[in-house]
Design a protein around this motif. Structure first.
Motif, mmCIF file in Angstrom:
data_model
loop_
_atom_site.group_PDB
_atom_site.id
_atom_site.type_symbol
_atom_site.label_atom_id
_atom_site.label_comp_id
_atom_site.label_asym_id
_atom_site.label_seq_id
_atom_site.Cartn_x
_atom_site.Cartn_y
_atom_site.Cartn_z
ATOM 1 N N LEU A 14 0.837 -1.264 -0.002
ATOM 2 C CA LEU A 14 -0.016 0.005 -0.087
ATOM 3 C C LEU A 14 0.924 1.081 0.012
ATOM 4 N N ASN A 15 1.839 1.202 0.798
ATOM 5 C CA ASN A 15 2.785 2.447 0.791
ATOM 6 C C ASN A 15 3.466 2.635 -0.566
ATOM 7 N N ARG A 16 3.604 1.929 -1.395
ATOM 8 C CA ARG A 16 4.183 1.958 -2.818
ATOM 9 C C ARG A 16 3.246 2.311 -3.874
ATOM 10 N N ARG A 17 1.783 2.081 -3.691
ATOM 11 C CA ARG A 17 0.948 2.511 -4.423
ATOM 12 C C ARG A 17 0.823 3.738 -5.266
ATOM 13 N N ILE A 18 1.167 4.911 -4.251
ATOM 14 C CA ILE A 18 1.353 6.265 -4.661
ATOM 15 C C ILE A 18 2.106 6.430 -5.668
ATOM 16 N N LYS A 19 3.459 5.865 -5.511
ATOM 17 C CA LYS A 19 4.510 5.793 -6.386
ATOM 18 C C LYS A 19 4.273 5.237 -7.610
ATOM 19 N N TYR A 20 3.789 4.304 -7.555
ATOM 20 C CA TYR A 20 3.204 3.493 -8.794
ATOM 21 C C TYR A 20 2.323 4.241 -9.669
ATOM 22 N N VAL A 22 1.734 7.613 -9.501
ATOM 23 C CA VAL A 22 2.477 9.046 -9.643
ATOM 24 C C VAL A 22 3.310 8.478 -11.172
ATOM 25 N N GLY A 23 3.918 7.372 -11.154
ATOM 26 C CA GLY A 23 4.739 6.758 -12.124
ATOM 27 C C GLY A 23 3.846 6.702 -13.700
ATOM 28 N N LEU A 24 2.703 6.213 -13.318
ATOM 29 C CA LEU A 24 1.818 5.834 -14.278
ATOM 30 C C LEU A 24 1.420 7.267 -15.128
ATOM 31 N N LEU A 25 0.850 8.154 -14.239
ATOM 32 C CA LEU A 25 0.563 9.524 -14.547
ATOM 33 C C LEU A 25 1.459 10.091 -15.560
ATOM 34 N N ILE A 26 2.821 10.249 -15.060
ATOM 35 C CA ILE A 26 4.041 10.791 -15.476
ATOM 36 C C ILE A 26 4.223 10.131 -16.918
ATOM 37 N N SER A 27 4.140 8.689 -16.837
ATOM 38 C CA SER A 27 4.664 7.988 -18.085
ATOM 39 C C SER A 27 3.589 8.072 -19.066
ATOM 40 N N GLY A 28 2.278 8.333 -18.657
ATOM 41 C CA GLY A 28 1.265 8.500 -19.537
ATOM 42 C C GLY A 28 1.268 9.961 -20.417
ATOM 43 N N PHE A 29 1.586 11.014 -19.653
ATOM 44 C CA PHE A 29 1.882 12.236 -19.878
ATOM 45 C C PHE A 29 3.136 12.371 -20.965
ATOM 46 N N VAL A 30 4.214 11.754 -20.546
ATOM 47 C CA VAL A 30 5.057 11.981 -21.336
ATOM 48 C C VAL A 30 5.007 10.917 -22.886
ATOM 49 N N ASN A 72 -3.582 -1.344 -12.136
ATOM 50 C CA ASN A 72 -3.879 -1.226 -10.479
ATOM 51 C C ASN A 72 -4.221 -2.462 -10.018
ATOM 52 N N ILE A 73 -5.024 -3.195 -11.006
ATOM 53 C CA ILE A 73 -5.535 -4.717 -10.693
ATOM 54 C C ILE A 73 -4.174 -5.515 -10.562
ATOM 55 N N PHE A 74 -3.371 -5.308 -11.579
ATOM 56 C CA PHE A 74 -2.132 -6.085 -11.410
ATOM 57 C C PHE A 74 -1.222 -5.814 -10.605
ATOM 58 N N TYR A 75 -1.260 -4.519 -9.993
ATOM 59 C CA TYR A 75 -0.655 -4.135 -8.697
ATOM 60 C C TYR A 75 -1.224 -4.769 -7.437
ATOM 61 N N GLY A 101 7.439 -4.816 -12.016
ATOM 62 C CA GLY A 101 6.148 -4.649 -12.431
ATOM 63 C C GLY A 101 6.019 -3.082 -12.715
ATOM 64 N N PHE A 102 6.801 -2.348 -11.894
ATOM 65 C CA PHE A 102 6.822 -0.860 -12.079
ATOM 66 C C PHE A 102 7.281 -0.497 -13.221
ATOM 67 N N VAL A 103 8.725 -1.028 -13.757
ATOM 68 C CA VAL A 103 9.124 -0.947 -15.003
ATOM 69 C C VAL A 103 8.471 -1.326 -16.055
ATOM 70 N N PHE A 104 7.693 -2.404 -15.952
ATOM 71 C CA PHE A 104 7.062 -3.260 -17.083
ATOM 72 C C PHE A 104 5.815 -1.992 -17.245
ATOM 73 N N SER A 105 5.308 -1.650 -16.306
ATOM 74 C CA SER A 105 4.090 -0.833 -16.264
ATOM 75 C C SER A 105 4.127 0.518 -16.892
ATOM 76 N N LEU A 106 5.451 1.216 -16.601
ATOM 77 C CA LEU A 106 5.940 2.441 -17.026
ATOM 78 C C LEU A 106 6.156 2.428 -18.544
ATOM 79 N N PHE A 107 6.646 1.166 -19.161
ATOM 80 C CA PHE A 107 7.249 1.203 -20.372
ATOM 81 C C PHE A 107 5.858 1.020 -21.194
ATOM 82 N N ILE A 108 4.741 0.155 -20.940
ATOM 83 C CA ILE A 108 3.414 0.028 -21.850
ATOM 84 C C ILE A 108 3.053 1.141 -22.386
ATOM 85 N N PRO A 109 2.878 2.367 -21.927
ATOM 86 C CA PRO A 109 2.209 3.437 -22.617
ATOM 87 C C PRO A 109 3.445 4.019 -23.945
ATOM 88 N N PHE A 110 4.532 3.666 -23.672
ATOM 89 C CA PHE A 110 5.559 4.045 -24.730
ATOM 90 C C PHE A 110 5.275 3.168 -25.993
#
Length: 125
Positions: A14-20, A22-30, A72-75, A101-110
């Motif tokens: 749960l403590n790492r979900r916010i980082k996850y 936020v990373g998804l939002l930044i990845s999507g924007f970029v 988030n379901i996969f998270y 999982g974090f790196v893979f999720s950040l890569f998908i939008p690219f």
């Protein structure tokens, strides 16, 4: 695994979900801006039907919203993988599971901007 261990484990994830997220939002924007830039640079000179409008941005926003829900379901499933496969409660296993999982999720939008480059080389180069 005891209840207190499961509670600590749940808290760890749960403590790492916010980082996850936020990373998804930044990845999507970029990735969207990269899609827009590469589309204008590589595709638009050859195909003037390529455009980014309010409709296309809205459509992509809705699509990305659903991607974020699925991510988030996969998270959430990461917690269960940790419980069932990390029998020794290894912090290294847990951290590697989160990071991969974090790196893979950040890569998908690219994938979308990558497809713009592929389209350019297949159709116009």
């Amino acid at each position: 695994m005891e209840n207190s261990e499961k509670k600590n484990l749940r808290k760890w994830w749960l403590n790492r979900r916010i980082k996850y997220n936020v990373g998804l939002l930044i990845s999507g924007f970029v990735s969207f801006n990269l899609y827009w830039f590469l589309g204008e640079l590589l595709i638009f000179p050859y195909d003037d039907s390529f455009e980014v409008t309010l409709f296309t941005m809205s459509f992509q926003f809705v699509g990305y919203f659903f991607f974020t829900l699925i991510a988030n379901i996969f998270y959430f499933l990461g917690y269960f993988v940790d419980v069932f496969f990390n029998k020794n409660s290894s912090e290294k296993f847990r951290t590697n599971l989160f990071n991969s999982g974090f790196v893979f999720s950040l890569f998908i939008p690219f994938i979308v901007p990558i497809l713009i480059v592929v389209r350019y080389f297949v159709e116009y180069y």
